[in-house]
Design an enzyme around this catalytic site. Structure first.
Site, short mmCIF file in Angstrom:
data_model
loop_
_atom_site.label_atom_id
_atom_site.label_comp_id
_atom_site.label_asym_id
_atom_site.label_seq_id
_atom_site.Cartn_x
_atom_site.Cartn_y
_atom_site.Cartn_z
N TYR A 95 0.85 -1.25 -0.11
CA TYR A 95 -0.05 0.02 0.02
C TYR A 95 1.03 1.26 0.02
CZ TYR A 95 -4.35 2.51 0.61
OH TYR A 95 -5.53 3.12 0.38
N LYS A 112 -3.11 8.48 2.48
CA LYS A 112 -4.45 8.22 3.15
C LYS A 112 -4.28 8.87 4.54
CE LYS A 112 -7.19 6.22 0.38
NZ LYS A 112 -8.08 6.93 -0.55
P1 NAD Z 1 -12.22 3.28 -8.17
O1 NAD Z 1 -11.34 3.24 -9.41
O2 NAD Z 1 -13.86 2.97 -8.68
O3 NAD Z 1 -12.36 4.90 -8.08
C1 NAD Z 1 -11.19 5.90 -7.97
C2 NAD Z 1 -11.84 6.96 -8.56
O4 NAD Z 1 -10.72 8.07 -8.73
C3 NAD Z 1 -12.10 6.73 -10.21
O5 NAD Z 1 -13.43 7.17 -10.23
C4 NAD Z 1 -10.98 7.62 -11.02
O6 NAD Z 1 -11.59 8.06 -12.15
C5 NAD Z 1 -10.77 8.58 -9.81
N1 NAD Z 1 -9.46 9.44 -10.16
C6 NAD Z 1 -8.35 9.10 -10.31
N2 NAD Z 1 -7.62 10.17 -10.61
C7 NAD Z 1 -8.36 10.95 -11.01
C8 NAD Z 1 -8.17 12.39 -11.21
N3 NAD Z 1 -6.84 12.90 -11.76
N4 NAD Z 1 -9.07 13.32 -11.65
C9 NAD Z 1 -10.32 12.83 -11.19
N5 NAD Z 1 -10.72 11.56 -10.73
C10 NAD Z 1 -9.82 10.55 -10.61
O7 NAD Z 1 -11.92 2.41 -6.91
P2 NAD Z 1 -12.51 2.82 -5.45
O8 NAD Z 1 -12.04 1.66 -4.70
O9 NAD Z 1 -13.97 2.99 -5.53
O10 NAD Z 1 -11.96 4.11 -4.72
C11 NAD Z 1 -12.58 5.30 -4.30
C12 NAD Z 1 -12.13 5.66 -3.16
O11 NAD Z 1 -12.23 4.73 -2.15
C13 NAD Z 1 -10.50 6.05 -2.99
O12 NAD Z 1 -10.16 7.02 -2.26
C14 NAD Z 1 -9.72 4.86 -2.69
O13 NAD Z 1 -8.57 4.82 -2.22
C15 NAD Z 1 -10.69 4.51 -1.40
N6 NAD Z 1 -10.89 3.19 -0.83
C16 NAD Z 1 -10.85 1.98 -1.57
C17 NAD Z 1 -10.73 0.88 -1.07
C18 NAD Z 1 -10.61 -0.52 -1.74
O14 NAD Z 1 -10.46 -1.56 -1.21
N7 NAD Z 1 -11.41 -0.40 -2.93
C19 NAD Z 1 -10.72 0.66 0.52
C20 NAD Z 1 -10.92 1.89 1.24
C21 NAD Z 1 -10.68 2.98 0.42
#
Ligand code: NAD
Length: 271
Positions: free
Chosen positions: A165, A172
């Site tokens: 990570y 984060k």
């Molecule tokens: P995801 O890939 O579906 O979403 C990530 C989003 O970030 C995408 O929509 C992407 O287009 C956007 N993004 C990246 N660069 C960008 C830019 N320059 N401008 C605009 N948008 C941009 O994946 P997710 O898992 O739904 O992630 C969403 C959030 O949840 C993130 O902050 C991620 O770190 C967090 N998160 C994810 C998990 C997991 O296990 N999937 C766990 C905890 C937290």
């Protein structure tokens, strides 16, 4: 998959309008949250990263009877200006904002954090995953003259180390601190700012992390509930924090991870 749960419908978000940033496909956490908010009466403006994602995001948005979509690349001030101006022009004000955006290069998300983190990789991860939240919170708050609620998405890697990570854990930690400072700054205006710390979920972002699948397995097997983090729990927490149910909650990191964050030593295998 994000789609399979019996989503409680109602009017908890009736009359509320807001922006959801970060839907990329049907597995995105932002999409699960959006569906739950819409089922409770919210009207949503969706921002998406760029034209290449529009094709995937538009059918989702239309499937819940909405059509307000604006591109916003969070690394580009002009794009952010245009997106928030479009929302201001159409609605004048909003009640909530969801930030669900993060990025780090694949090369950063493997092996040794000390070895793999380049200056440029660090800068990019911080810009997209942390500064974008500060920027969106400022822009969103300007559209919340009557108060409102803002959430962002974080992960346990901010608090404890998680293999691969790496710089995203550092980001984060910065995001969670930014959330608390934003909560402090915006609280007097009646704007509640909080974070949801979700367990590992199968999304595009997870696929970018080396060993992401193993993270999900450990998250499930060590958790108190012995199950994967479910979108319905994450979306329910978002609904709680963004609706009036969440009154008096600010500066909080709410863990939605089947209890995984509270495990010190896991059960012995076989017990
Ligand atoms: P995801 O890939 O579906 O979403 C990530 C989003 O970030 C995408 O929509 C992407 O287009 C956007 N993004 C990246 N660069 C960008 C830019 N320059 N401008 C605009 N948008 C941009 O994946 P997710 O898992 O739904 O992630 C969403 C959030 O949840 C993130 O902050 C991620 O770190 C967090 N998160 C994810 C998990 C997991 O296990 N999937 C766990 C905890 C937290």
């Amino acid at each position: 998959m994000a789609d399979e749960w019996n989503m409680p419908s109602g009017e908890l978000m009736k009359g509320k309008r807001g922006i959801v940033m970060g839907v990329a496909n049907q597995n995105s956490i932002a999409w699960g949250i959006s569906k739950q908010l819409a089922a409770q009466g919210a009207e949503i403006a969706f921002t998406y990263q760029g034209e290449s994602l529009e094709r995937r995001v538009r059918p989702l948005v239309e499937s819940i009877g909405m059509d307000f979509m604006v591109p916003a690349d969070v690394t580009d001030d002009e794009s952010m200006d245009a997106a928030f101006a479009a929302v201001k022009e159409k609605w004048g004000k909003i009640d909530f904002l969801v930030h669900s955006i993060a990025f780090a290069g694949k090369e950063e998300l493997q092996g040794s954090m000390v070895e793999k983190t380049s200056r440029e990789g660090f800068r990019r991860a911080m810009d997209i995953s942390v500064y974008s939240f500060i920027d969106a919170a400022r822009r969103g708050a300007e559209l919340m003259p009557d108060g409102g609620a803002i959430i962002c998405m974080t992960y346990l890697g901010a608090e404890r180390t998680v293999p691969s990570y790496n710089v995203m854990g550092v980001a984060k930690a910065g995001l969670e601190a930014s959330m608390r400072y934003a909560a402090r700054d915006l609280g007097p205006q009646g704007i509640r700012v909080n974070a949801i710390s979700a367990g590992a979920m199968r999304t595009l972002s997870l696929a970018g992390i080396r060993g992401g699948k193993a993270l999900m397995g450990t998250g499930r097997d060590w958790s108190f509930l012995k199950e994967d983090t479910r979108m319905e729990g994450v979306a329910g927490a978002a609904l709680y924090l963004l609706s009036d149910l969440g009154h008096s909650i600010a500066g909080e990191v709410m863990h939605v991870d089947a209890g995984f964050h509270a495990v010190g030593v896991p059960d012995e295998p076989g017990e």
